[in-house]
Design a protein around this motif. Structure first.
Motif, PDB file in Angstrom:
ATOM      1  N   VAL A 230       0.853  -1.191   0.000  1.00  6.60           N
ATOM      2  CA  VAL A 230       0.000   0.000   0.000  1.00  6.60           C
ATOM      3  C   VAL A 230       0.888   1.239   0.000  1.00  6.60           C
ATOM      4  O   VAL A 230       0.668   2.198  -0.751  1.00  6.60           O
ATOM      5  N   GLY A 231       1.911   1.188   0.825  1.00  7.85           N
ATOM      6  CA  GLY A 231       2.790   2.352   0.990  1.00  7.85           C
ATOM      7  C   GLY A 231       3.576   2.706  -0.257  1.00  7.85           C
ATOM      8  O   GLY A 231       3.829   3.870  -0.507  1.00  7.85           O
ATOM      9  N   ILE A 232       3.963   1.714  -1.030  1.00 12.30           N
ATOM     10  CA  ILE A 232       4.757   2.041  -2.212  1.00 12.30           C
ATOM     11  C   ILE A 232       3.845   2.526  -3.352  1.00 12.30           C
ATOM     12  O   ILE A 232       4.220   3.363  -4.139  1.00 12.30           O
ATOM     13  N   HIS A 233       2.629   1.960  -3.397  1.00 14.97           N
ATOM     14  CA  HIS A 233       1.734   2.334  -4.501  1.00 14.97           C
ATOM     15  C   HIS A 233       0.820   3.509  -4.172  1.00 14.97           C
ATOM     16  O   HIS A 233       0.430   4.250  -5.055  1.00 14.97           O
ATOM     17  N   GLN A 234       0.455   3.625  -2.902  1.00 10.58           N
ATOM     18  CA  GLN A 234      -0.465   4.715  -2.542  1.00 10.58           C
ATOM     19  C   GLN A 234       0.001   5.382  -1.255  1.00 10.58           C
ATOM     20  O   GLN A 234      -0.701   5.371  -0.253  1.00 10.58           O
ATOM     21  N   PRO A 235       1.193   5.925  -1.268  1.00  3.92           N
ATOM     22  CA  PRO A 235       1.718   6.460  -0.005  1.00  3.92           C
ATOM     23  C   PRO A 235       0.952   7.684   0.479  1.00  3.92           C
ATOM     24  O   PRO A 235       0.467   8.465  -0.333  1.00  3.92           O
ATOM     25  N   LYS A 236       0.899   7.755   1.798  1.00  7.16           N
ATOM     26  CA  LYS A 236       0.239   8.916   2.408  1.00  7.16           C
ATOM     27  C   LYS A 236       1.183  10.124   2.289  1.00  7.16           C
ATOM     28  O   LYS A 236       0.776  11.232   2.091  1.00  7.16           O
ATOM     29  N   ASP A 237       2.459   9.836   2.463  1.00  6.81           N
ATOM     30  CA  ASP A 237       3.462  10.895   2.332  1.00  6.81           C
ATOM     31  C   ASP A 237       4.791  10.259   1.921  1.00  6.81           C
ATOM     32  O   ASP A 237       4.894   9.033   1.820  1.00  6.81           O
ATOM     33  N   ALA A 238       5.786  11.104   1.701  1.00  3.33           N
ATOM     34  CA  ALA A 238       7.066  10.600   1.195  1.00  3.33           C
ATOM     35  C   ALA A 238       7.708   9.635   2.183  1.00  3.33           C
ATOM     36  O   ALA A 238       8.361   8.673   1.800  1.00  3.33           O
ATOM     37  N   GLN A 239       7.488   9.884   3.464  1.00  5.88           N
ATOM     38  CA  GLN A 239       8.109   9.017   4.459  1.00  5.88           C
ATOM     39  C   GLN A 239       7.526   7.612   4.400  1.00  5.88           C
ATOM     40  O   GLN A 239       8.241   6.621   4.517  1.00  5.88           O
ATOM     41  N   GLU A 240       6.231   7.546   4.179  1.00  2.38           N
ATOM     42  CA  GLU A 240       5.615   6.228   4.094  1.00  2.38           C
ATOM     43  C   GLU A 240       6.131   5.481   2.867  1.00  2.38           C
ATOM     44  O   GLU A 240       6.408   4.287   2.923  1.00  2.38           O
ATOM     45  N   ALA A 241       6.283   6.208   1.759  1.00  5.98           N
ATOM     46  CA  ALA A 241       6.808   5.578   0.546  1.00  5.98           C
ATOM     47  C   ALA A 241       8.212   5.051   0.808  1.00  5.98           C
ATOM     48  O   ALA A 241       8.583   3.953   0.370  1.00  5.98           O
TER      49      ALA A 241
END
Ligand SMILES: Nc1ncnc2c1ncn2[C@@H]1O[C@H](COP(=O)(O)OP(=O)(O)OP(=O)(O)O)[C@@H](O)[C@H]1O
Length: 983
Positions: A453-464
């Motif tokens: 989820v984080g790589i495809h739909q990150p909430k923010d850059a940190q999550e990505a």
């Protein structure tokens, strides 16, 4: 008639938007005997329309590139923008050699762990509400018409009978989000998608799924199986058969394949970045304001697309008029593409080009900007442009999330992929993670579901970034796990297995003391004209300790340029020879083989008498046949104790009597595959010799059937942890200090204009007058018409000889014969020639301690790491050395200046990577012979690798055969099937 038939053919093939096809068509168009220009144009338009060909840009661009290769050389040089990369990817560590100990038990926990403190972890969304469901327009684009279901879809739907049609119609509503969609889908029958799912999966899917209000809970429990990631993509809700085929044709057969298609970058839809510098790499979102194809002359045209982007105004730099009350201002990006050739100036063609960009479209643009004369107007020449959604949709990303930009694949458009991947993410089961909880907790990793989820739909850059970290961890972890698992499989007893894991956990620090070295080694050590540095000494000890063991050593000796690896390897060879065995020393170039051979002969000559004196041979591709036959015979009979050579050493017909050590210099040049071949080749040839010897009752060694020890040497300044990935099954020895008395090389970067050359020549003359010797390094041998701006070694010989009369000049390049090269180097080494004009053939291993200056022409043509290696050719003696980098353009100076600041190979290797620009940190594959890591950049993700290694040891320590971790074992076999088959 011919014309109609031709159009018919084209319409049949219109789905094939391939360059080749388009190229052919264009050729045909040109050849076609169409009477007037306007007929021809009409024809061209029809061809393009029928084909829906979207590759004209590339086709034309490639043609442009061919024609004008090098016309804007400076554009290709990236500028140093570490801060931007660093901001985007906080896990990137840029620094000196990491202090991580390879087999240390006290594993370094990365800074990520702190980031993942209990609270912050709680904040991660367990789902990605807010992400939009499929765009209706895209559905229609890909086969689902907006008013009715696609025919193939509806037929399946009707067949299955019990589908809630609202699913698709609901998805048409704008601004609806997946959570809502999924709630609407409650009655959806999962069996619809079970067609292609395995039988087991079919059973699991048979019952209707009751979907709770969370998007993740829509996944049926039955799908929460280990094999979920490897199920067919047909289990993605709402996927038509046509889409399914399209995806499968492009290699997306499973959910895993689809989910591993990572965004190449993220766009900040708010354009939050403040201040834009000239030459900066910019990713910006805006609206297309105009698009025009302009015919500038008979054979020259260009396309200009203007995109207006609202950015945060930098109030300090602007007057009140520039910046509105909300602190925003508009900048204008002029995207330009140029075309040469009469066929690209026709009006229909230009119209097609300009119509490709619709006014009002919201697009994400990335590329390097150049300021134009008008304020707030910037030009972009090399750019990528992605249409996000149509201009009416103002709710692109309501929460200001990073917007993923996907690379296209096999003709599938990024937007299509984004939507399908979004659906796949939603369909992803919660418990897809095969990693044991203890591991994810201990190493502060995201759950696999959250990582996707984080790589495809990150909430923010940190999550990505955290997501990327987890996915990289997996890549490294399974590689390490596979290798160690395989090694454990080969051992019979529990004790041996524990011993192996122990060996990898803690290195034996108490290296064997020198008393136990054989007398030949001691004598060579004594005769050296210098004392070994402490890290050289402990490297020799460590290696000799391994050589005494009855198990084959597999060790990598790594150290920066000029640290003195060769002598360490020589001493190891002496130890083996002193015990009555043979040694082989393989290097990547003949030049290096000759250099090492002569070096060793000199050392042995200086050594006090030793009986029997080791006999050394040189075997390269240029060794005369007769001589090489004698050498091979000598090796087979055991009369030659050591052979130094190129890869001819691994050729079929070289056999050894009792080979005990194989040294492979400059490992990177040979690659992992060759290492394997060399290893087995040596094993088999020495084994077959021994078998032959045994059958002929000849003398045999007691441990005769042991494979030879392998010592690989690498000067490439790779972080210790990176070495682990490349040589996961190898032990590592590092030389960390340079021989004493070395004075750092003074480096300066100069623009290569006439003034710059004068300056460089003046410095050269000073150097020569004070007794120095100079390398001149060129990017090419001969001057080329295509790249006239490149200085060429051969062409410059006369110019330099004229300029520096009284100082002999030599020439060295790869096209010279082997003996000519040796002679050129010999003359330079002896001082007969004081200036050596050379190409990068000298990059690897050439050692002329008296060379004191290097001038690199067109230095921007070389990579930073490569320049570091080249620069390592000077500063090897007591004299203070200089290195001058002549850059063709001012803009490339920035990049080169990093070499002025640092001489640390590790730092430079990292910087080199970051210099390539932030745009390709994601989704770029490693090239060459490295294992493929889809998103990991080995050089910068070393810290994650170390943790993955420790985690693999931990897991295998708990369960040697992985029986305690069945999910992990299944995952491993999916990723590395050969590993579990014992290959
Ligand atoms: N302890 C030492 N003290 C002084 N000089 C040394 C020492 N060890 C090696 N040298 C000298 O340093 C030079 C570089 O050594 P060597 O060629 O082995 O380096 P290297 O690590 O193989 O470098 P490269 O990666 O560039 O090939 C040689 O001239 C060698 O004789």
């Amino acid at each position: 008639m011919r014309f109609t038939n031709y159009l018919l053919n084209i319409s049949r093939l219109c789905s094939r938007s391939k360059h080749k096809f388009a190229e052919k068509l264009l050729d045909v168009v040109n050849k076609y005997n169409v009477p007037s220009i306007s007929d021809k144009s009409k024809f061209l338009t029809k061809v393009s329309v029928l084909m829906e060909y979207d590759g004209f840009h590339e086709l034309i661009e490639s043609e442009k590139a061919e024609k004008q290769s090098g016309w804007d050389l400076k554009d290709s040089v990236e500028e140093f923008d570490v801060s931007l990369a660093r901001k985007k990817f906080p896990s990137i560590v840029l620094g000196n050699s990491p202090p991580v100990e390879l087999y240390d038990e006290t594993t370094q926990q990365s800074e990520m762990k702190n980031l993942l403190s209990a609270e912050s972890y709680k904040e991660f969304p367990s789902d990605s509400l807010g992400q939009k469901w499929v765009d209706p327009d895209d559905l229609s684009e890909h086969g689902i018409s907006s008013g009715t279901r696609p025919s193939e879809n509806s037929s399946i739907l009707e067949e299955k009978g019990n589908v809630n049609a609202s699913v698709i119609s609901e998805s048409r509503d704008e601004n609806t989000f997946i959570s809502k969609e999924l709630k609407e889908e409650n009655a959806y029958d999962w069996t619809l998608y079970s067609e292609d799912v395995t039988l087991g999966m079919q059973e699991k899917l048979d019952h209707k799924v009751s979907i709770e209000d969370s998007s993740k809970q829509m996944v049926p429990d039955s799908l929460l199986s280990d094999a979920f990631l490897d199920t067919s993509i047909s289990c993605i809700p709402g996927l038509s058969k046509r889409q399914c085929h399209q995806l499968e044709n492009c290699g997306f057969h499973t959910l895993r394949k689809l989910l591993n298609h990572f965004p190449r970058t993220y766009a900040d839809l708010q354009n939050a970045q403040v201040g834009i510098d000239d030459g900066q790499y910019l990713i910006s979102v805006g609206r297309i304001l105009s698009s025009r194809g302009v015919r500038a002359s008979y054979s020259f045209s260009f396309l200009e697309v203007v995109v207006g982007c609202e950015v945060a105004g930098d109030e300090s730099q602007h007057t009140i008029d520039d910046v509105d009350s909300a602190g925003k201002k508009t900048i204008y990006l002029h995207l330009k593409q140029f075309f040469r050739g009469t066929r690209f100036t026709s009006q229909p063609f230009l119209r097609i080009l300009q119509n490709k960009h619709k006014l009002g479209d919201i697009v994400c643009v990335s590329g390097k900007v150049r300021s134009m004369s008008t304020k707030d107007h910037y030009e972009m020449r090399e750019y990528s442009i992605d249409v996000l959604k149509d201009g009416e949709d103002s709710s692109l990303c309501p929460e200001g999330r990073p917007y993923p930009i996907y690379p296209s694949k096999g003709g599938l458009k990024p937007n299509f992929l984004r939507d399908i991947i979004a659906r796949a993410v939603q369909a992803l089961a919660l418990d897809v993670d095969p990693l044991p909880k203890e591991i994810t907790q201990e190493f502060g990793l995201l759950h696999l579901h959250d990582a996707y989820v984080g790589i495809h739909q990150p909430k923010d850059a940190q999550e990505a970034d955290l997501a990327r970290r987890r996915l990289i961890f997996d890549e490294f972890f399974y590689l390490q796990l596979g290798r160690l698992f395989q090694m454990l499989e080969g051992l019979a007893t529990q004790m041996e297995k524990d011993g192996l894991l122990d060996k990898y956990r803690k290195p034996e620090l108490n290296a064997m003391c020198m008393e136990n070295w054989c007398s030949l080694t001691k004598k060579l050590l004594k005769s050296l004209p210098y004392s070994l540095t402490s890290s050289q000494l402990s490297a020799v000890s460590e290696i000799i300790r391994d050589l005494k063991r009855p198990v084959p050593m597999n060790r990598l000796l790594q150290g920066d340029v000029g640290c003195g690896k060769t002598v360490v390897a020589f001493l190891a060879c002496m130890e083996v020879i002193g015990s009555g065995y043979q040694a082989a020393f393989m290097v990547p170039t003949e030049l290096l083989a000759v250099q090492h051979y002569e070096h060793l002969l000199n050392l042995l000559e200086a050594m006090e008498e030793h009986q029997p004196k080791p006999s050394i041979a040189l075997l390269t591709g240029s060794t005369p046949l007769k001589q090489s036959r004698v050498i091979r015979k000598g090796l087979q009979a055991g009369e030659i104790s050591m052979v130094i050579g190129t890869h001819s050493l691994i050729s079929e017909n070289v056999e050894f009597s009792a080979l005990r050590i194989a040294v492979v210099d400059e490992q990177h040049r040979f690659g992992v595959i060759q290492r394997g071949r060399f290893n087995s080749k040596l094993y088999y040839s020495s084994l077959s010799s021994r078998i032959a010897a045994a059958s002929s009752d000849g003398p045999s060694k007691s441990d005769g059937n042991m494979a030879p020890h392998v010592l690989a040497m690498s000067a490439t300044p790779i972080p210790r942890t990176l070495a682990l990935a490349l040589y996961g099954d190898m032990s590592l020895t590092q030389i960390t200090d340079l021989p004493p008395g070395r004075i750092p090389v003074e480096t300066c970067c100069i623009i290569g204009n006439s003034q710059g050359f004068e300056e460089a020549y003046k410095m050269m003359l000073d150097e020569l007058e004070t007794g120095g010797r100079v390398y001149l390094v060129y990017p090419v041998i001969e001057q080329s018409e295509q790249l006239p701006q490149l200085r060429a070694a051969s062409a410059d010989l006369e110019v330099i000889s004229d300029r520096f009369q009284g100082y002999n000049c030599g020439l060295l390049h790869g096209r010279m014969k082997s003996d000519e090269k040796d002679e050129a180097l010999r003359r330079f080494r002896s001082g007969e020639t004081r200036i050596l004009l050379s190409t990068q053939v000298i990059e690897v291993g050439v050692d002329v301690p008296d060379a004191s200056m290097m001038v690199v022409m067109n230095a921007e043509r070389f990579g930073i790491a490569q320049l570091h290696q080249l620069r390592g050719r000077v500063g090897r003696g007591a004299r203070k050395s200089k290195c001058i980098l002549l850059a063709s353009t001012a803009s490339s100076l920035n990049r080169l200046k990093v070499l002025e600041k640092s001489s640390d190979g590790f730092y430079l290797a990292n910087a080199d990577l970051l210099l390539r620009g932030p745009g390709d940190l994601l989704g770029k594959r490693q090239s060459g012979h490295l294992p493929e890591f889809p998103i990991a950049r080995l050089e910068i993700d070393g810290n994650i690798l170390q943790e993955a290694h420790t985690a693999a040891l931990k897991v295998l320590g708990d369960s040697h055969d992985l029986e305690r971790f069945p999910a992990l074992k299944a995952e491993l076999s999916m990723r590395q099937p050969l590993c579990l088959l014992g290959d």
